[in-house]
Design a protein around this motif. Structure first.
Motif, short mmCIF file in Angstrom:
data_model
loop_
_atom_site.label_atom_id
_atom_site.label_comp_id
_atom_site.label_asym_id
_atom_site.label_seq_id
_atom_site.Cartn_x
_atom_site.Cartn_y
_atom_site.Cartn_z
N THR A 45 -9.94 -1.13 8.34
CA THR A 45 -8.98 -1.98 7.64
C THR A 45 -8.75 -3.22 8.49
OG1 THR A 45 -7.83 -0.13 6.59
CG2 THR A 45 -6.56 -2.15 6.92
N ILE B 290 -6.38 -5.80 4.21
CA ILE B 290 -7.40 -5.53 3.21
C ILE B 290 -8.10 -4.24 3.58
CG2 ILE B 290 -9.12 -6.97 4.39
CD1 ILE B 290 -10.08 -7.79 1.54
N SER B 291 -8.39 -3.45 2.56
CA SER B 291 -9.03 -2.16 2.79
C SER B 291 -10.47 -2.34 3.25
CB SER B 291 -8.98 -1.34 1.50
OG SER B 291 -9.72 -2.00 0.48
N GLY C 4 -11.45 -3.61 -1.67
CA GLY C 4 -10.95 -3.38 -3.01
C GLY C 4 -9.44 -3.43 -3.15
N MET C 5 -8.74 -3.29 -2.04
CA MET C 5 -7.27 -3.29 -2.08
C MET C 5 -6.71 -4.24 -1.03
SD MET C 5 -6.23 0.67 -2.75
CE MET C 5 -7.11 1.28 -1.32
N THR C 6 -5.72 -4.98 -1.43
CA THR C 6 -5.03 -5.87 -0.51
C THR C 6 -3.52 -5.67 -0.65
OG1 THR C 6 -5.11 -7.64 -2.18
CG2 THR C 6 -6.79 -7.68 -0.45
N TYR C 7 -2.79 -5.94 0.41
CA TYR C 7 -1.34 -5.84 0.44
C TYR C 7 -0.81 -7.03 1.21
CZ TYR C 7 -2.45 -1.01 -0.72
OH TYR C 7 -2.95 0.11 -1.31
N ASP D 26 -1.62 0.08 8.90
CA ASP D 26 -0.83 -0.17 7.72
C ASP D 26 -0.09 -1.49 7.95
OD1 ASP D 26 0.96 2.17 5.58
OD2 ASP D 26 0.30 0.13 5.26
#
Length: 121
Positions: A33, A51-52, A56-59, A102
């Motif tokens: 990550t 970002i993963s 595919g995933m971002t926060y 995280d």
């Protein structure tokens, strides 16, 4: 030896854009990550986004949501931070980090040296 090298910082007027890059070496990039953090003078290092491993995933932190976008290119071992509609309060040293993390800096294993972003009003 793991190295993360940020680039792309600089001086920009409020409302402008910058794109930061972070090139990684010495690690299996796609296994990590990737996070972006920033530290303003006199303040603690703060989470910007992550970002993963696959991308595919971002926060994002609420303070940058809708203005900043993180992407990665695993073939190039590089992660990007596109910053739009910049505000003076975005002024900080920006760091990329690699880990299984995280939102907390202690969850990341490797860090870049940082790049300065200054937003003038």
């Amino acid at each position: 030896q793991v190295q993360l090298a940020e680039s792309g910082g600089g001086l920009v007027q409020a409302g402008g854009s910058l794109r930061l890059s972070c090139a990684a070496s010495g690690l299996t990039f796609s296994s990590y990550t990737m996070g972006w953090f920033r530290q303003a003078p006199g303040k603690e290092r703060a989470f910007v986004g992550k970002i993963s491993r696959s991308g595919g995933m971002t926060y994002y932190a609420d303070s940058v949501k809708g203005r900043f976008t993180i992407s990665r290119d695993n073939a190039k071992n590089t992660v990007y931070l596109q910053m739009n509609s910049l505000k003076p309060e975005d002024t900080a040293v920006y760091y990329c980090a690699a880990g299984s993390g995280d939102y907390f800096s202690f969850q990341y294993d490797y860090w870049g040296q940082g790049t300065q972003v200054t937003v003038s009003s």
